[in-house]
Design a protein around this motif. Structure first.
Motif, PDB file in Angstrom:
ATOM      1  N   THR A 176     -15.182  -7.736   4.245  1.00  0.00           N
ATOM      2  CA  THR A 176     -14.089  -7.621   5.216  1.00  0.00           C
ATOM      3  C   THR A 176     -13.862  -6.200   5.718  1.00  0.00           C
ATOM      4  O   THR A 176     -13.398  -6.015   6.850  1.00  0.00           O
ATOM      5  CB  THR A 176     -12.772  -8.133   4.603  1.00  0.00           C
ATOM      6  OG1 THR A 176     -12.494  -7.413   3.385  1.00  0.00           O
ATOM      7  CG2 THR A 176     -12.876  -9.631   4.281  1.00  0.00           C
ATOM      8  N   ASP A 177     -14.157  -5.196   4.900  1.00  0.00           N
ATOM      9  CA  ASP A 177     -13.989  -3.805   5.327  1.00  0.00           C
ATOM     10  C   ASP A 177     -15.329  -3.309   5.851  1.00  0.00           C
ATOM     11  O   ASP A 177     -16.143  -2.757   5.106  1.00  0.00           O
ATOM     12  CB  ASP A 177     -13.502  -2.946   4.154  1.00  0.00           C
ATOM     13  CG  ASP A 177     -13.231  -1.500   4.573  1.00  0.00           C
ATOM     14  OD1 ASP A 177     -13.423  -1.170   5.763  1.00  0.00           O
ATOM     15  OD2 ASP A 177     -12.826  -0.706   3.715  1.00  0.00           O
ATOM     16  N   ASN A 178     -15.570  -3.497   7.131  1.00  0.00           N
ATOM     17  CA  ASN A 178     -16.871  -3.181   7.711  1.00  0.00           C
ATOM     18  C   ASN A 178     -17.243  -1.710   7.567  1.00  0.00           C
ATOM     19  O   ASN A 178     -18.430  -1.358   7.564  1.00  0.00           O
ATOM     20  CB  ASN A 178     -16.885  -3.580   9.182  1.00  0.00           C
ATOM     21  CG  ASN A 178     -16.738  -5.084   9.380  1.00  0.00           C
ATOM     22  OD1 ASN A 178     -17.202  -5.865   8.549  1.00  0.00           O
ATOM     23  ND2 ASN A 178     -16.094  -5.488  10.452  1.00  0.00           N
ATOM     24  N   ALA A 179     -16.250  -0.843   7.447  1.00  0.00           N
ATOM     25  CA  ALA A 179     -16.535   0.586   7.335  1.00  0.00           C
ATOM     26  C   ALA A 179     -17.321   0.907   6.068  1.00  0.00           C
ATOM     27  O   ALA A 179     -18.113   1.858   6.043  1.00  0.00           O
ATOM     28  CB  ALA A 179     -15.236   1.385   7.361  1.00  0.00           C
ATOM     29  N   LEU A 180     -17.126   0.124   4.998  1.00  0.00           N
ATOM     30  CA  LEU A 180     -17.828   0.384   3.748  1.00  0.00           C
ATOM     31  C   LEU A 180     -19.340   0.322   3.936  1.00  0.00           C
ATOM     32  O   LEU A 180     -20.079   1.188   3.454  1.00  0.00           O
ATOM     33  CB  LEU A 180     -17.406  -0.643   2.687  1.00  0.00           C
ATOM     34  CG  LEU A 180     -16.080  -0.403   1.978  1.00  0.00           C
ATOM     35  CD1 LEU A 180     -15.717  -1.616   1.131  1.00  0.00           C
ATOM     36  CD2 LEU A 180     -16.150   0.856   1.121  1.00  0.00           C
ATOM     37  N   LEU A 181     -19.800  -0.704   4.628  1.00  0.00           N
ATOM     38  CA  LEU A 181     -21.234  -0.858   4.844  1.00  0.00           C
ATOM     39  C   LEU A 181     -21.723  -0.010   6.005  1.00  0.00           C
ATOM     40  O   LEU A 181     -22.862   0.462   5.999  1.00  0.00           O
ATOM     41  CB  LEU A 181     -21.571  -2.330   5.050  1.00  0.00           C
ATOM     42  CG  LEU A 181     -21.426  -3.180   3.785  1.00  0.00           C
ATOM     43  CD1 LEU A 181     -21.543  -4.665   4.091  1.00  0.00           C
ATOM     44  CD2 LEU A 181     -22.450  -2.782   2.739  1.00  0.00           C
TER      45      LEU A 181
END
Length: 287
Positions: A153-158
């Motif tokens: 859900t937290d696209n910034a992580l990937l």
């Protein structure tokens, strides 16, 4: 000298025989480093993963499931969960079981980044093991469920690890913990809750940033949740909140409560290949 009772000896022999039978159709490649050894953060034990691939050849690449273990963010090891890798491989899936750093060495943001780096490694290398990086799914139990949900859900992580857009196609959460640590840590209503301030710290902004509930959108991948009927109230409550949030976004998840199941048996039941969780996971991944 310890002598096992006859009935227990029979059980041990049967389980060992069964494990051997399960292992034969799969090939395990163990202790692959997903962080370069030259990286200043490299942990020789925790930055490792195992790949379990079916031995049978396939004309097409197979779906991939990355499993993230639980353990209250301060314990756990991929080595305990080889049975999950073996059973998924036997059923036509390329399974990846990962380690990540734990508290008190690091806090949850660093754990999430470790998991993101493991996923990035999988996308880059899994074709070498017969897996399809375009069919990548996550699975996690307890704290690992919370981390799996956060990655999805937290696209910034990937994105920080070179994966944009988010490559995760679906997520199975098995009695997940940590879906809403912001609410949980604000209340501290259960005995011993202060211990979670070690992995999550004392900053409410971090609690929210590491809770998947506050990142999920209508564009998030499909979710499937299995909850124990006798699990911890905090897990039941946060899982229902997560379900309601997905429903509000028009993304109703498959949500199953397994009567009588406590928290640990929710993952231990995956020892049995034909468990309902595997049945539904295989439908999700198209194996």
């Amino acid at each position: 000298m310890l002598v096992l009772p006859a009935f227990l000896l029979v059980v041990v022999v049967l389980l060992g025989t069964n494990e051997y039978a399960v292992a034969r159709p799969s090939r395990r490649t163990a202790d692959l480093a997903y962080v370069p050894a030259a990286d200043p953060d490299f942990d020789t034990e925790r930055h490792r993963l195992d790949v379990y691939a079916p031995r049978a050849k396939s004309a097409t690449a197979r779906p991939v499931v990355v499993f993230i273990h639980g353990g209250s963010w301060n314990s756990g090891s991929k080595d305990f969960y080889s049975f999950i890798g073996r059973r998924l491989a036997k059923q036509g899936v390329v399974a990846v079981v990962i380690n990540y750093r734990l508290a008190p060495q690091v806090q949850v943001p660093a754990m999430a980044d470790d998991c993101a780096r493991a996923v990035a490694w999988v996308v880059q290398h899994i074709a070498d093991y017969g897996g399809d990086p375009q069919r990548l799914f996550l699975m996690g139990h307890s704290a690992g469920g919370g981390l799996a949900a956060l990655l999805a859900t937290d696209n910034a992580l990937l994105a920080r690890r070179g994966l944009a857009p988010n490559p995760v196609r679906g997520v199975l959460l098995d009695d997940p913990a940590g879906l809403d640590m912001y609410d949980y840590l604000k209340k501290l209503q259960y005995a011993g809750d202060e211990e979670y301030l070690i992995p999550f710290g004392k900053d409410p902004a971090v609690w929210k940033a590491t809770s998947a509930l506050y990142h999920v959108t209508a564009a998030s991948p499909a979710f499937m949740l299995f909850i124990g009927g006798e699990t911890y109230p905090s897990i039941s409550h946060s899982s229902e909140k997560f379900r309601q949030r997905l429903r509000q976004l028009g993304r109703e998840p498959k949500f199953t409560v397994l009567p009588g199941k406590k928290h640990a048996p929710m993952v231990l039941q995956l020892y049995w290949q034909h468990n309902v969780i595997y049945q539904e996971l295989l439908k999700m991944v198209g194996a």
